[in-house]
Design a protein around this motif. Structure first.
Motif, PDB file in Angstrom:
ATOM      1  N   LYS A 150     -11.708  14.722  22.646  1.00 26.49           N
ATOM      2  CA  LYS A 150     -11.207  16.005  22.179  1.00 26.49           C
ATOM      3  C   LYS A 150     -10.816  15.889  20.712  1.00 26.49           C
ATOM      4  N   PHE A 151     -10.856  17.019  20.005  1.00 26.35           N
ATOM      5  CA  PHE A 151     -10.679  17.021  18.562  1.00 26.35           C
ATOM      6  C   PHE A 151      -9.712  18.122  18.134  1.00 26.35           C
ATOM      7  N   ASP A 152      -9.090  17.916  16.982  1.00 29.61           N
ATOM      8  CA  ASP A 152      -8.193  18.939  16.430  1.00 29.61           C
ATOM      9  C   ASP A 152      -8.971  20.183  16.021  1.00 29.61           C
ATOM     10  N   ILE A 153     -10.137  19.974  15.457  1.00 26.00           N
ATOM     11  CA  ILE A 153     -10.971  21.124  15.105  1.00 26.00           C
ATOM     12  C   ILE A 153     -12.438  20.822  15.413  1.00 26.00           C
ATOM     13  N   ILE A 154     -13.171  21.889  15.680  1.00 23.40           N
ATOM     14  CA  ILE A 154     -14.626  21.845  15.757  1.00 23.40           C
ATOM     15  C   ILE A 154     -15.122  22.778  14.663  1.00 23.40           C
ATOM     16  N   VAL A 155     -16.002  22.277  13.830  1.00 25.26           N
ATOM     17  CA  VAL A 155     -16.486  23.050  12.694  1.00 25.26           C
ATOM     18  C   VAL A 155     -18.004  23.079  12.713  1.00 25.26           C
ATOM     19  N   VAL A 186     -33.359  36.350  18.448  1.00 27.64           N
ATOM     20  CA  VAL A 186     -33.596  37.717  17.992  1.00 27.64           C
ATOM     21  C   VAL A 186     -32.408  38.266  17.212  1.00 27.64           C
ATOM     22  N   ASP A 187     -31.186  37.991  17.695  1.00 27.08           N
ATOM     23  CA  ASP A 187     -30.002  38.525  17.022  1.00 27.08           C
ATOM     24  C   ASP A 187     -29.301  37.504  16.136  1.00 27.08           C
ATOM     25  N   GLY A 188     -29.815  36.286  16.073  1.00 28.01           N
ATOM     26  CA  GLY A 188     -29.226  35.251  15.235  1.00 28.01           C
ATOM     27  C   GLY A 188     -27.998  34.583  15.824  1.00 28.01           C
ATOM     28  N   LEU A 189     -27.645  34.930  17.053  1.00 32.00           N
ATOM     29  CA  LEU A 189     -26.389  34.450  17.633  1.00 32.00           C
ATOM     30  C   LEU A 189     -26.579  33.433  18.756  1.00 32.00           C
ATOM     31  N   GLY A 190     -27.803  33.001  18.981  1.00 30.56           N
ATOM     32  CA  GLY A 190     -28.079  32.098  20.096  1.00 30.56           C
ATOM     33  C   GLY A 190     -27.286  30.805  20.048  1.00 30.56           C
ATOM     34  N   VAL A 191     -27.243  30.166  18.911  1.00 31.34           N
ATOM     35  CA  VAL A 191     -26.527  28.887  18.783  1.00 31.34           C
ATOM     36  C   VAL A 191     -25.019  29.120  18.794  1.00 31.34           C
ATOM     37  N   ILE A 192     -24.574  30.176  18.134  1.00 29.64           N
ATOM     38  CA  ILE A 192     -23.142  30.473  18.110  1.00 29.64           C
ATOM     39  C   ILE A 192     -22.618  30.716  19.521  1.00 29.64           C
ATOM     40  N   ARG A 193     -23.380  31.395  20.354  1.00 32.90           N
ATOM     41  CA  ARG A 193     -22.955  31.618  21.743  1.00 32.90           C
ATOM     42  C   ARG A 193     -22.716  30.295  22.462  1.00 32.90           C
ATOM     43  N   ARG A 194     -23.600  29.344  22.246  1.00 34.30           N
ATOM     44  CA  ARG A 194     -23.454  28.044  22.905  1.00 34.30           C
ATOM     45  C   ARG A 194     -22.215  27.317  22.398  1.00 34.30           C
ATOM     46  N   ILE A 195     -21.989  27.373  21.095  1.00 35.20           N
ATOM     47  CA  ILE A 195     -20.827  26.697  20.532  1.00 35.20           C
ATOM     48  C   ILE A 195     -19.536  27.294  21.080  1.00 35.20           C
ATOM     49  N   VAL A 196     -19.452  28.613  21.088  1.00 31.39           N
ATOM     50  CA  VAL A 196     -18.246  29.285  21.584  1.00 31.39           C
ATOM     51  C   VAL A 196     -17.998  28.958  23.054  1.00 31.39           C
ATOM     52  N   ALA A 197     -19.066  28.914  23.839  1.00 27.07           N
ATOM     53  CA  ALA A 197     -18.920  28.662  25.273  1.00 27.07           C
ATOM     54  C   ALA A 197     -18.484  27.233  25.574  1.00 27.07           C
ATOM     55  N   GLU A 198     -18.984  26.274  24.803  1.00 27.72           N
ATOM     56  CA  GLU A 198     -18.739  24.871  25.116  1.00 27.72           C
ATOM     57  C   GLU A 198     -17.563  24.257  24.358  1.00 27.72           C
ATOM     58  N   ALA A 199     -17.159  24.864  23.264  1.00 23.08           N
ATOM     59  CA  ALA A 199     -16.129  24.272  22.408  1.00 23.08           C
ATOM     60  C   ALA A 199     -14.790  24.021  23.099  1.00 23.08           C
ATOM     61  N   PRO A 200     -14.280  24.933  23.935  1.00 24.91           N
ATOM     62  CA  PRO A 200     -12.934  24.730  24.484  1.00 24.91           C
ATOM     63  C   PRO A 200     -12.715  23.390  25.177  1.00 24.91           C
ATOM     64  N   GLN A 201     -13.718  22.881  25.868  1.00 27.52           N
ATOM     65  CA  GLN A 201     -13.528  21.628  26.602  1.00 27.52           C
ATOM     66  C   GLN A 201     -13.449  20.410  25.686  1.00 27.52           C
ATOM     67  N   ALA A 248     -10.710  30.355  15.064  1.00 32.06           N
ATOM     68  CA  ALA A 248     -10.081  30.705  16.346  1.00 32.06           C
ATOM     69  C   ALA A 248      -9.244  29.545  16.832  1.00 32.06           C
ATOM     70  N   ARG A 249      -8.018  29.844  17.305  1.00 32.15           N
ATOM     71  CA  ARG A 249      -7.130  28.811  17.831  1.00 32.15           C
ATOM     72  C   ARG A 249      -7.119  28.881  19.344  1.00 32.15           C
ATOM     73  N   ALA A 250      -7.303  27.740  19.974  1.00 33.10           N
ATOM     74  CA  ALA A 250      -7.350  27.683  21.446  1.00 33.10           C
ATOM     75  C   ALA A 250      -6.000  28.058  22.036  1.00 33.10           C
ATOM     76  N   ALA A 251      -6.029  28.724  23.167  1.00 28.51           N
ATOM     77  CA  ALA A 251      -4.806  29.165  23.828  1.00 28.51           C
ATOM     78  C   ALA A 251      -4.089  28.007  24.509  1.00 28.51           C
ATOM     79  N   ARG A 252      -4.849  26.986  24.887  1.00 30.64           N
ATOM     80  CA  ARG A 252      -4.230  25.865  25.588  1.00 30.64           C
ATOM     81  C   ARG A 252      -5.076  24.604  25.400  1.00 30.64           C
TER      82      ARG A 252
END
Length: 252
Positions: A150-155, A186-201, A248-252
């Motif tokens: 786990k890390f303090d930040i993901i960039v 198509v919308d340019g957000l494919g990779v960002i969706r994956r990052i947002v979904a997986e980052a919390p863990q 974005a700051r994680a809630a927990r």
């Protein structure tokens, strides 16, 4: 011309009478020809300044943009308060983000990944160039596939250009930057969706996610972050006033 003469601009101003050698003239004419064909200046000279540091660049790896310095600014602000600062970079490219952070936070340690072995090799050389390679772990990985801990930040400065916008890009971009570092569906957000979904863990409690986004994407990306997982979301504009950096700051 200064590059071809291996001199600085002051020399050109102070010595208008200087006559180029045959070798220098040939080198200059070749550089002008390459630039006239829209090859980026950074690739011609093989270097680029980012956050005050000199980075090696090469064809096949995304050339750093100055708006990405916003990611470094925010990362340094956050990590300055951490006891044992750590970060993870998804898609290291030249290494400009990770190396800049490590230069500014001497106690920080980073892990960075990329799917491109060429990018990892270039990032390693840039890390060695600036004396931070011992604090940077490089892994060949598709985002978090090989990540541990786990890390303090993901960039991340991920690809975020919609495929349909390719025709609008400058020749310097579309003809010389690697497409996998530019486009994300198509919308340019494919990779960002994956990052947002997986980052919390992979974030420490109250850890931060920092992502560079494209023009017009702020609302869509913000909508991906659920209130249960994220305590706060901020979006910062670049010097052109374009919303560019999401924090974005994680809630927990």
């Amino acid at each position: 011309l200064a590059f071809c003469l291996k001199r600085d601009a002051a020399f050109l101003i102070a010595h208008p009478e200087y006559e180029l050698t045959v070798e220098e003239a040939a080198r200059f004419e070749d550089a002008v020809r390459r630039r006239a064909s829209r090859e980026p200046f950074q690739l011609i000279v093989g270097r680029h300044e980012f956050y005050g540091l000199d980075f090696e660049v090469e064809a096949g790896v995304l050339i750093p943009r100055h708006e990405t310095e916003l990611l470094v600014e925010r990362a340094v602000e956050i990590l300055s308060d951490a006891e044992q600062p750590s970060f993870f970079e998804a898609g290291i490219g030249t290494g400009c983000i990770s190396v800049s952070i490590l230069q500014l936070i001497e106690t920080a340690k980073g892990t960075a990944v990329d799917i491109s072995q060429q990018a990892l090799d270039l990032a390693r050389r840039n890390a060695e160039r600036h004396g931070v390679s011992e604090r940077l772990c490089l892994l060949k990985s598709d985002l978090f596939a090989e990540a541990h801990g786990k890390f303090d930040i993901i960039v991340s400065n991920p690809p975020y250009i919609p495929l349909g916008d390719a025709a609008q890009l400058q020749a310097e971009v579309i003809n010389f930057d690697p497409p996998e570092a530019l486009f994300a569906g198509v919308d340019g957000l494919g990779v960002i969706r994956r990052i947002v979904a997986e980052a919390p863990q992979f974030l420490m409690p109250q850890g931060y996610l920092l992502i560079e986004i494209g023009q017009g994407q702020a609302a869509s990306v913000k909508g991906m972050l659920g209130q249960d997982e994220w305590a706060s979301i901020e979006i910062f504009a670049d010097l052109q006033g374009i919303p560019r950096t999401l924090v974005a700051r994680a809630a927990r």
